[in-house]
Design a protein around this motif. Structure first.
Motif, PDB file in Angstrom:
ATOM      1  N   HIS A 158     -81.828   3.762-105.311  1.00 33.07           N
ATOM      2  CA  HIS A 158     -82.008   2.316-105.149  1.00 33.07           C
ATOM      3  C   HIS A 158     -83.483   1.975-104.974  1.00 33.07           C
ATOM      4  CE1 HIS A 158     -81.252  -1.807-104.025  1.00 33.07           C
ATOM      5  NE2 HIS A 158     -81.852  -1.625-102.864  1.00 33.07           N
ATOM      6  N   TRP A 187     -79.394  -1.631-109.012  1.00 31.32           N
ATOM      7  CA  TRP A 187     -78.238  -0.937-108.451  1.00 31.32           C
ATOM      8  C   TRP A 187     -77.980  -1.479-107.055  1.00 31.32           C
ATOM      9  CZ3 TRP A 187     -80.781   4.276-110.128  1.00 31.32           C
ATOM     10  CH2 TRP A 187     -80.483   4.515-111.479  1.00 31.32           C
ATOM     11  N   ASP A 188     -76.752  -1.365-106.590  1.00 32.74           N
ATOM     12  CA  ASP A 188     -76.398  -1.841-105.255  1.00 32.74           C
ATOM     13  C   ASP A 188     -77.317  -1.227-104.204  1.00 32.74           C
ATOM     14  OD1 ASP A 188     -74.298  -3.458-106.046  1.00 32.74           O
ATOM     15  OD2 ASP A 188     -72.832  -1.833-105.960  1.00 32.74           O
ATOM     16  N   ASN A 192     -81.875  -5.638-102.538  1.00 28.45           N
ATOM     17  CA  ASN A 192     -81.592  -6.607-103.596  1.00 28.45           C
ATOM     18  C   ASN A 192     -81.879  -8.041-103.164  1.00 28.45           C
ATOM     19  OD1 ASN A 192     -80.803  -4.543-105.242  1.00 28.45           O
ATOM     20  ND2 ASN A 192     -78.611  -4.896-105.052  1.00 28.45           N
ATOM     21  N   TYR A 208     -76.476 -13.058-109.755  1.00 32.06           N
ATOM     22  CA  TYR A 208     -76.038 -11.718-110.140  1.00 32.06           C
ATOM     23  C   TYR A 208     -74.972 -11.831-111.220  1.00 32.06           C
ATOM     24  CZ  TYR A 208     -78.251 -10.115-105.799  1.00 32.06           C
ATOM     25  OH  TYR A 208     -79.146  -9.840-104.803  1.00 32.06           O
ATOM     26  N   ALA A 219     -72.643   1.291-110.187  1.00 29.31           N
ATOM     27  CA  ALA A 219     -73.291   0.454-109.171  1.00 29.31           C
ATOM     28  C   ALA A 219     -74.236  -0.560-109.794  1.00 29.31           C
ATOM     29  CB  ALA A 219     -74.072   1.336-108.194  1.00 29.31           C
ATOM     30  N   LYS A 221     -75.751  -3.761-111.768  1.00 33.27           N
ATOM     31  CA  LYS A 221     -75.520  -5.176-112.042  1.00 33.27           C
ATOM     32  C   LYS A 221     -76.863  -5.759-112.455  1.00 33.27           C
ATOM     33  CE  LYS A 221     -75.490  -6.000-107.037  1.00 33.27           C
ATOM     34  NZ  LYS A 221     -74.678  -6.512-105.918  1.00 33.27           N
TER      35      LYS A 221
END
Length: 234
Positions: A158, A187-188, A192, A208, A219, A221
């Protein structure tokens, strides 16, 4: 002696994990309908459908736009962008776009696009190359499907993709047309919201989105930022 044995065990475990991951990937590819669809449509990989779905729903691409595709290899997103911006001169009645694709990997040519393979997007040299091609033209859409090689450690992966995302935001802010769009893969993770808040300083709307073609167990988005306000003046 003990250290040597430990190293051998560690190497063996890594090999087993790699083999297991490779088998899982192959099995997933065989059962993935988008893999077959990509072959039928002559797209270079299944990720083409992610952009197709996002563009069909959110109308990101239009004829005549200047688009920069970051993390472009093998070129499937660029394959979508070219006809939708008319950068290949297909329709003489529509404005002609400009499409630039960048990636660390080399890419086979795509008619209607300028591809910068073997180019590190985070390098100032690459930015200089892009600016030379733009020739003072501003960008309408920045697309980033760029991602680091996953380590398997969630928080580290991440951090790596967020670092890349910030470089995309910086580039977009410095080179975009007022009203422009920025689409970034993330990614999560816990950073974010910080990225979203920074985008909101420069863009009218940020949301999103996750296309159907993104695997359900992924994961990933995308952050879609629209309506670039221009550089903030103090």
């Amino acid at each position: 002696m003990k250290k040597l044995k430990a190293l051998k065990v560690c190497s063996y475990l890594k090999m087993i994990i790699r083999e297991h991951s490779s088998k899982e990937w192959l099995n997933r590819q065989k059962s993935d309908p988008y893999v077959e669809k990509a072959k039928m449509n002559n797209y270079r990989c299944r990720s083409a459908f992610k952009l197709l779905q996002m563009d069909d729903k959110h109308s990101i691409l239009k004829p005549g736009q200047c688009v920069v595709d970051i993390g472009a290899a093998p070129g499937s997103w660029t394959q979508i962008v070219v006809p939708r911006t008319n950068s290949d001169f297909t329709n003489k009645n529509l404005p002609t776009g400009l499409v630039i694709g960048i990636d660390l990997q080399q890419m086979f040519p795509i008619n209607g696009a300028i591809l910068l393979g073997n180019s590190d997007f985070t390098s100032t040299k690459t930015w200089d190359k892009i600016k030379t091609i733009l020739n003072n033209r501003l960008i309408d859409v920045v697309l980033s499907d760029m991602a680091p090689n996953a380590t398997g450690v969630k928080h580290l992966d991440h951090d790596l993709i967020i670092k890349m995302a910030f470089s995309v935001v910086k580039f977009s802010v410095m080179n975009s047309n007022v009203g422009g769009t920025c689409l970034i893969k993330i990614w999560d993770g816990n950073q974010n919201m910080e990225l979203e808040n920074i985008l909101l300083k420069f863009y009218s709307t940020v949301k999103y989105i996750k296309p159907t073609a993104s695997r359900s167990d992924s994961a990933e988005k995308y952050l879609l930022a629209r309506g670039f306000k221009g550089l903030i003046k103090n």
